[in-house]
Design a protein around this motif. Structure first.
Motif, PDB file in Angstrom:
ATOM      1  N   ALA A 227      42.821  43.502  41.462  1.00 32.70           N
ATOM      2  CA  ALA A 227      44.037  43.792  40.693  1.00 32.70           C
ATOM      3  C   ALA A 227      43.773  43.682  39.197  1.00 32.70           C
ATOM      4  N   GLU A 228      43.016  42.655  38.798  1.00 28.32           N
ATOM      5  CA  GLU A 228      42.708  42.482  37.382  1.00 28.32           C
ATOM      6  C   GLU A 228      41.772  43.583  36.884  1.00 28.32           C
ATOM      7  N   LEU A 229      40.801  43.968  37.695  1.00 30.82           N
ATOM      8  CA  LEU A 229      39.927  45.075  37.317  1.00 30.82           C
ATOM      9  C   LEU A 229      40.730  46.351  37.112  1.00 30.82           C
ATOM     10  N   ARG A 230      41.689  46.585  37.996  1.00 33.30           N
ATOM     11  CA  ARG A 230      42.539  47.773  37.845  1.00 33.30           C
ATOM     12  C   ARG A 230      43.328  47.713  36.550  1.00 33.30           C
ATOM     13  N   ARG A 231      43.896  46.548  36.249  1.00 29.12           N
ATOM     14  CA  ARG A 231      44.682  46.417  35.017  1.00 29.12           C
ATOM     15  C   ARG A 231      43.816  46.682  33.792  1.00 29.12           C
ATOM     16  N   ARG A 232      42.554  46.244  33.833  1.00 24.95           N
ATOM     17  CA  ARG A 232      41.678  46.383  32.666  1.00 24.95           C
ATOM     18  C   ARG A 232      41.337  47.842  32.361  1.00 24.95           C
ATOM     19  N   VAL A 233      41.387  48.711  33.357  1.00 20.72           N
ATOM     20  CA  VAL A 233      41.069  50.120  33.108  1.00 20.72           C
ATOM     21  C   VAL A 233      42.323  50.988  33.049  1.00 20.72           C
TER      22      VAL A 233
END
Length: 273
Positions: free
Chosen positions: A224-230
């Motif tokens: 979820a955090e990786l998705r938010r970062r991109v």
């Protein structure tokens, strides 16, 4: 822990992958053996891995510490009932057949046998698999280590405390590769509709899938955090993600995995009769 003598009943693709993984880890070929009704398959396994092969299952399991049942679920009952008289007390039985419960195996092989039930997936063929393992009450600590060593030879191996969770493993990782293949198919097709040549769309999608998987595995934050970062505000990724979510993406995934888990339980009931 000394390496056990392992016999594979059935020498198909998954057995060949496990044998190859063990050999790559340095397990002596003399400790491995396999049986298969197909002469061509026996010859291939013997030539590729240097192990002893047999046409008769009883010959293969003689003297083995671990017996791996790597046969189709539909013939498991017949094979187990024929094999039961050839098994000695204490031999660890490892089943990698989908939908066959420990209770069914105990019924066909005899009670009080140590049994580990596993649910691997097809990336195990590349030694990038994911497996869930469940041990019945008769499995010793040493035998748990032996089963884990076996499945770890082809990827990730995680223990389950309750057998019914095998159905969830089937839904998540057992059937999971097909979900990603479906997404890859859809992305390639969409890329072509946007004007990309098929080969370009395919290679971009494939490399993106590989890179994303490596990022998830190697990152110290969750998906979820990786998705938010991109996903920049008002950017291109946000436009795509919002479209997925508006179509009920998360709910659809939940429904799909639920359907797979229910079907796994149904098949276990049918095949165990």
């Amino acid at each position: 822990m000394s390496t056990p003598r392992i016999a594979f009943v059935g020498a198909g693709n998954m057995a060949a992958s496990l044998i190859g993984g063990l050999r790559a880890q340095g397990v002596d070929a003399a400790l491995l053996r396999a049986s298969d009704p197909g002469a061509e398959q026996r010859a291939r396994i013997s030539a590729e891995h240097g192990i002893e092969v047999f046409a008769d299952n009883a010959d293969a399991v003689s003297g083995a510490d671990v017996v791996v049942l790597s046969i189709k679920p539909q013939v498991m009952k017949t094979v187990c009932q024929a094999l039961a008289p050839s098994l000695r007390d204490g031999q660890l039985i490892v089943s990698i057949a989908a939908g066959i419960t420990c209770a069914s195996l105990e019924n066909w092989l005899g009670n009080d046998r140590p049994i580990v039930r596993c649910m691997p997936n097809t990336p195990a063929l590349l030694r990038e698999g994911a497996s869930g393992l469940y041990a019945n009450a008769n499995v010793s600590a040493v035998q748990r280590e032996q089963a884990e060593q076996l499945l770890s030879a082809v990827g990730l191996a995680l223990w389950l405390d309750e057998e019914h969770l095998i159905d969830a493993v089937t839904a998540v990782s057992g059937s999971g590769p097909a979900y990603f293949f479906l997404l890859v198919e859809a992305m390639i097709a969409a890329g072509e509709k946007l004007g990309l040549p098929h080969e370009t769309a395919a290679r971009l999608t494939q490399q993106t899938a590989l890179g994303a998987a490596r990022m998830v595995i190697g990152s110290d934050v969750d998906a979820a955090e990786l998705r938010r970062r991109v996903t920049s505000p008002a950017g291109t990724t946000e436009a795509a993600i919002k479209t997925f979510q508006a179509g009920g993406f998360e709910a659809l995934v939940e429904q799909a995995l639920g359907a797979a888990a229910r079907r796994s339980a149904e098949l276990a009931e049918q095949l165990g009769q």
